[in-house]
Design an enzyme around this catalytic site. Structure first.
Site, PDB file in Angstrom:
ATOM      1  N   PRO A 111       0.793  -1.232   0.000  1.00 20.52           N
ATOM      2  CG  PRO A 111      -0.111  -1.106   2.131  1.00 20.52           C
ATOM      3  CD  PRO A 111       0.528  -2.062   1.176  1.00 20.52           C
ATOM      4  CG  ASN A 112      -0.356   4.344   1.212  1.00 24.66           C
ATOM      5  OD1 ASN A 112      -1.292   4.899   0.628  1.00 24.66           O
ATOM      6  ND2 ASN A 112      -0.493   3.802   2.410  1.00 24.66           N
ATOM      7  NE  ARG A 129       3.998   6.785   1.218  1.00 21.57           N
ATOM      8  CZ  ARG A 129       4.215   5.603   1.793  1.00 21.57           C
ATOM      9  NH1 ARG A 129       4.668   4.588   1.079  1.00 21.57           N
ATOM     10  NH2 ARG A 129       3.950   5.416   3.065  1.00 21.57           N
ATOM     11  CE1 TYR A 178       8.768   5.483   2.736  1.00 20.37           C
ATOM     12  CE2 TYR A 178       7.117   7.219   3.001  1.00 20.37           C
ATOM     13  CZ  TYR A 178       7.692   6.036   3.423  1.00 20.37           C
ATOM     14  OH  TYR A 178       7.206   5.399   4.543  1.00 20.37           O
ATOM     15  CG  ASN A 233       8.370  -1.701   0.361  1.00 21.75           C
ATOM     16  OD1 ASN A 233       7.788  -1.791   1.449  1.00 21.75           O
ATOM     17  ND2 ASN A 233       8.973  -0.585  -0.034  1.00 21.75           N
ATOM     18  CB  ALA A 257       1.411   0.463   6.406  1.00 18.51           C
ATOM     19  CD  GLU A 288      10.723  -7.060   5.922  1.00 16.41           C
ATOM     20  OE1 GLU A 288      10.994  -8.179   6.441  1.00 16.41           O
ATOM     21  OE2 GLU A 288      10.333  -6.087   6.581  1.00 16.41           O
ATOM     22  CG  HIS A 311      11.134  -1.857   4.560  1.00 16.07           C
ATOM     23  ND1 HIS A 311       9.762  -1.845   4.515  1.00 16.07           N
ATOM     24  CD2 HIS A 311      11.487  -3.020   5.153  1.00 16.07           C
ATOM     25  CE1 HIS A 311       9.303  -2.958   5.067  1.00 16.07           C
ATOM     26  NE2 HIS A 311      10.324  -3.689   5.456  1.00 16.07           N
ATOM     27  CG  LEU A 312      11.470   2.804  -1.134  1.00 15.53           C
ATOM     28  CD1 LEU A 312      10.211   3.569  -1.518  1.00 15.53           C
ATOM     29  CD2 LEU A 312      12.504   2.875  -2.247  1.00 15.53           C
ATOM     30  CB  SER A 313      12.276   4.853   4.934  1.00 11.98           C
ATOM     31  OG  SER A 313      11.311   3.957   5.472  1.00 11.98           O
ATOM     32  NE  ARG A 315       9.935   6.416   8.510  1.00 11.08           N
ATOM     33  CZ  ARG A 315       8.968   6.260   7.605  1.00 11.08           C
ATOM     34  NH1 ARG A 315       9.089   5.321   6.673  1.00 11.08           N
ATOM     35  NH2 ARG A 315       7.898   7.027   7.626  1.00 11.08           N
TER      36      ARG A 315
HETATM   37  C1  DQA Z   1       8.084   1.394   3.773  1.00  9.45           C
HETATM   38  C2  DQA Z   1       8.140   1.653   5.274  1.00  9.45           C
HETATM   39  C3  DQA Z   1       6.794   1.411   5.916  1.00  9.45           C
HETATM   40  O1  DQA Z   1       6.855   1.668   7.315  1.00  9.45           O
HETATM   41  C4  DQA Z   1       5.756   2.339   5.309  1.00  9.45           C
HETATM   42  O2  DQA Z   1       4.482   2.074   5.859  1.00  9.45           O
HETATM   43  C5  DQA Z   1       5.717   2.281   3.833  1.00  9.45           C
HETATM   44  C6  DQA Z   1       6.987   2.208   3.101  1.00  9.45           C
HETATM   45  C7  DQA Z   1       9.409   1.765   3.066  1.00  9.45           C
HETATM   46  O3  DQA Z   1       9.572   1.372   1.925  1.00  9.45           O
HETATM   47  O4  DQA Z   1      10.254   2.451   3.652  1.00  9.45           O
HETATM   48  O5  DQA Z   1       4.670   2.359   3.206  1.00  9.45           O
HETATM   49  O6  DQA Z   1       7.854   0.017   3.562  1.00  9.45           O
END
Ligand code: DQA
Length: 142
Positions: free
Chosen positions: A9-10, A17, A22, A73, A76, A97, A99-101, A106
């Site tokens: 999602p997102n 966003r 990001y 990825n 959330a 797995e 994650h960009l961040s 965080r």
């Molecule tokens: C994320 C980190 C998650 O906490 C967040 O909800 C995302 C993006 C990342 O790629 O850093 O949607 O997965």
């Protein structure tokens, strides 16, 4: 080798966003980057994105017998989804797995990942390059 790349999602909102976290590159840029990296590594990729937890479970289940690895990825759902963890455990495919961040630096609620309880490798905080590293890891461990 065929790898299923799943974005949750997102992630389709990249570029819009929270650019301070990001970046300004868009989801289309990310998809192009993944395809180019896969071509360079000579692995096949199928790209999938959904905002819906059940759809992500379905696509993981359907990966069985079709792909030799999953790069995910989960957005959330990383921090909430026992269902995605269970789907990954059910199909038992090599899984990275990404994650960009850097979720470990965080908010506290982002510091736990259900998916990490199955994923053989976790890459966080490297932006788009994390996807390239994940594809290379899956190729190496095929
Ligand atoms: C994320 C980190 C998650 O906490 C967040 O909800 C995302 C993006 C990342 O790629 O850093 O949607 O997965």
């Amino acid at each position: 080798m065929d790898i299923l790349v799943i974005n949750g999602p997102n992630l389709n909102m990249l570029g819009i966003r929270e650019p301070a976290i990001y970046g300004r590159e868009t989801f289309a840029d990310l998809q192009r980057y993944i395809r180019e990296t896969a071509d360079a590594l000579q692995v096949g990729v199928t790209l999938y994105q959904s905002n819906h937890e059940g759809d992500l479970v379905d696509v993981i289940q359907d990966a069985l017998g079709k792909y030799q690895g999953i790069l995910i990825n989960p957005g959330a759902y990383t921090h909430t989804s026992v269902a995605i963890l269970d789907a990954l455990k059910a199909v038992q495919l090599p899984t990275v797995e990404v994650h960009l961040s850097d979720i470990s630096h965080r908010e506290v609620f982002r510091q736990f990942s259900y998916v990490s309880l199955y994923a053989q490798k976790v890459i966080a905080g490297k932006g788009f390059a994390g996807y390239a590293e994940g594809l290379a890891w899956l190729k190496e461990h095929n």
